[in-house]
Design an enzyme around this catalytic site. Structure first.
Site, PDB file in Angstrom:
ATOM      1  N   LEU A 216       0.742  -1.281  -0.276  1.00 33.79           N
ATOM      2  CA  LEU A 216       0.195  -0.182  -0.304  1.00 33.79           C
ATOM      3  C   LEU A 216       0.419   0.872  -0.015  1.00 33.79           C
ATOM      4  O   LEU A 216       2.009   0.890   0.695  1.00 33.79           O
ATOM      5  CB  LEU A 216      -0.781   0.343   1.350  1.00 33.79           C
ATOM      6  CG  LEU A 216      -2.107  -0.655   1.249  1.00 33.79           C
ATOM      7  CD1 LEU A 216      -2.566  -0.644   2.565  1.00 33.79           C
ATOM      8  CD2 LEU A 216      -2.642  -1.218   0.460  1.00 33.79           C
ATOM      9  N   ASP A 217       0.488   2.156  -0.340  1.00 31.29           N
ATOM     10  CA  ASP A 217       1.099   3.903  -0.637  1.00 31.29           C
ATOM     11  C   ASP A 217       1.120   3.844   0.556  1.00 31.29           C
ATOM     12  O   ASP A 217       0.527   3.749   1.813  1.00 31.29           O
ATOM     13  CB  ASP A 217       0.054   4.903  -0.657  1.00 31.29           C
ATOM     14  CG  ASP A 217       0.001   4.299  -2.749  1.00 31.29           C
ATOM     15  OD1 ASP A 217       1.400   3.229  -3.276  1.00 31.29           O
ATOM     16  OD2 ASP A 217      -0.516   5.117  -3.484  1.00 31.29           O
ATOM     17  N   ARG A 218       2.510   4.781   1.308  1.00 31.37           N
ATOM     18  CA  ARG A 218       2.794   5.019   2.536  1.00 31.37           C
ATOM     19  C   ARG A 218       1.290   6.020   2.872  1.00 31.37           C
ATOM     20  O   ARG A 218       1.335   5.466   4.379  1.00 31.37           O
ATOM     21  CB  ARG A 218       3.774   6.086   2.221  1.00 31.37           C
ATOM     22  CG  ARG A 218       4.310   6.106   3.697  1.00 31.37           C
ATOM     23  CD  ARG A 218       5.436   7.497   3.627  1.00 31.37           C
ATOM     24  NE  ARG A 218       5.170   8.491   3.481  1.00 31.37           N
ATOM     25  CZ  ARG A 218       5.281   9.729   3.833  1.00 31.37           C
ATOM     26  NH1 ARG A 218       4.685   9.450   5.155  1.00 31.37           N
ATOM     27  NH2 ARG A 218       4.835  10.903   3.031  1.00 31.37           N
TER      28      ARG A 218
END
Length: 504
Positions: A216-218
């Site tokens: 997942l994106d940060r």
């Protein structure tokens, strides 16, 4: 304490870690290796001359393998709703690249490691922090040869993340599933190492040797799955490649999103890997996202998202293209995109102008940490030579320029014991450098400042916990043999209002 690893702040140092990630297979990030290297050998290199001590290449490990020694590098503390990492010493390591052979170490630093001025590397060499084939570097004019092994000891600082705990949603013999808070990277990358899901799970939940199945994106929160074995990871990877994995996200976007189902199949192109920016472009990769509106409160809409592919920032870029960016997206809802904010793919800027405008806008808003960008990446994207080492907006407190006279004589004593695989903090007093000075955190703990570290001379403005939350959440992941869900975040509830405080 001082730590060892293969994570590097600039692209050249990072290449070795990237090679490990590639070896780990699709959908996973290669892990760092154990601290005990194979027996070192002495090799006579081509071109004659004296023998050099050259450690053999490390054996690649297809899994994520962090040991207790890695977890013990430093510790966390909590302050103002944020999880923070105490600064620590760390070894950045790399083997000589083919393009470096025959060039001086000074030339390589000047051309490829521009996060610091050359004066810093001269001072670091005198302090015994630069080593070539496990021997202290005394002369930066030394010419590099094939297989030379470089080590740079640095004082490492990590950005803060939200203090919201990681909730374990499910655990069995094959998998661990967690609800990832926003602002936390999944695995070590860039300036993040201990403030990552992998490290927190290992240190606080005793969950180790995990394999990342997806990422997942940060700034994205929600369902995140890990495999406990390589076999399980490969099995689920096959489901991902065959597009048998169903993914469901929820977000809050600007404006009144259409009531009917919306399908976006615009191709996405990566503008910059360093800054982490993408846009819709005919030359991009094909992708598809389906959107369904859940509610509208007169200002913003809650939308469910069903990505059929897994391109970088796919949901965020498609929403921007549709004219409904995520409310607090730190990249795709910025004025830098122009009056239309990228709606319909209209930008009216070159990629270079766009990147520069994004960085400048975050600098003006004191929100630079919202961009996933390395120190070198900042300088390359803006062309600036006057920013601090991370490019953030900072309040400088008597920042003393590092000069070639900051340390003592060329006879500085090396502080490393080549027979050991872990090190204590470099003691620079014997080299003629100023000694580390103590400072206190708000919780009363004492931290030592490193005299060669520019970050130690800077006071940064912390983000608020609310600024570290983006309204995009992975709600459900379903495969052939499993289905995992998290609860709906507070900001996605129909009666939620922007003025409400987030529950962290």
């Amino acid at each position: 304490m001082l730590c060892r690893g293969l994570l590097c702040p600039a692209s050249a140092w990072r290449s070795l870690a990237m090679a490990e990630a590639t070896a780990a297979g699709p959908g996973r990030e290669g892990g760092e290796q154990e601290d005990t290297p194979p027996a070192a050998k002495r090799r006579r290199l081509q071109g004659g001359g004296a023998e050099r001590f050259v450690p053999p290449p490390r054996k690649l490990n297809p899994g994520v393998s962090f040991s207790e020694a890695h977890f013990a590098e430093t510790s966390y503390y909590f302050e103002g709703g944020l999880r923070k990492v105490r600064p620590y010493y760390f070894d950045f390591q790399t083997y000589c690249k083919g393009r470096w052979v025959g060039k001086s170490l000074l030339h390589v630093f000047a051309s490829e490691f521009r996060a610091h001025p050359l004066a810093y590397y001269r001072v670091a060499a005198r302090a015994g922090r630069l080593r070539l084939n496990e021997q202290p570097v005394r002369d930066l004019d030394v010419v590099l040869k094939n297989n030379d092994f470089l080590r740079n000891t640095a004082h490492r600082h990590e950005p803060p993340v939200t203090a919201q705990p990681i909730q374990v949603l499910a655990e069995n013999d094959e998998m661990v599933v967690v609800d990832k808070p926003s602002s936390l990277p999944v695995h070590p990358c860039g300036r993040f190492r201990h403030n990552t899901v992998i490290f927190i799970l290992g240190k606080e939940h005793d969950l180790k040797e995990l394999h990342t199945i997806h990422r997942l994106d940060r700034m994205t929160s929600g369902v995140l799955m890990f495999a406990k074995t390589l076999e399980v990871s490969k099995r689920i990877d096959e489901q991902v490649r065959q597009r048998q994995l169903e993914k469901e996200y929820v977000c809050r976007v600007l404006g009144e999103f259409p009531e009917n189902e919306v399908v976006c199949e615009e191709p996405i192109l990566v503008v910059s890997y360093k800054v982490g920016v993408c846009r819709v472009d005919p030359k991009g990769k094909s992708c598809k996202t389906v959107f369904q509106r859940l509610s509208y409160n007169g200002k913003t809409s809650v939308v469910k998202c069903f990505p059929h592919t897994g391109r970088t920032h796919q949901i965020r870029v498609h929403l921007q293209f549709l004219g409904h960016p995520i409310v607090n997206d730190p990249i795709y809802n910025m004025e830098a995109w122009g009056p239309a904010k990228g709606k319909g793919g209209k930008i009216d800027k070159t990629d270079e102008e766009l990147l520069k405008a994004l960085v400048e806008e975050h600098n003006a808003k004191l929100s630079f940490d919202m961009l996933d960008i390395s120190e070198e990446g900042l300088k390359l994207s803006t062309g600036s030579k006057d920013q601090d080492s991370s490019g953030s907006c900072t309040q400088t407190v008597e920042v003393t320029a590092i000069t070639e006279n900051s340390c003592g004589t060329e006879d500085s004593k090396s502080q490393e014991d080549s027979s050991q695989n872990s090190y204590s903090k470099p003691e620079t007093s014997e080299t003629g450098c100023e000694e580390a000075s103590p400072s206190r955190t708000l919780d009363g703990d004492i931290e030592e400042k490193d005299p060669l570290c520019a970050e130690c001379k800077i006071i940064r403005q912390d983000p608020s916990p609310k600024e570290l939350v983006m309204y995009l959440h992975a709600l459900r992941y379903k495969g052939a043999e499993f289905e995992y869900c998290s609860k709906m975040p507070d900001w996605a509830l129909e009666d939620w209002e922007e003025c409400q405080e987030l529950k962290l």
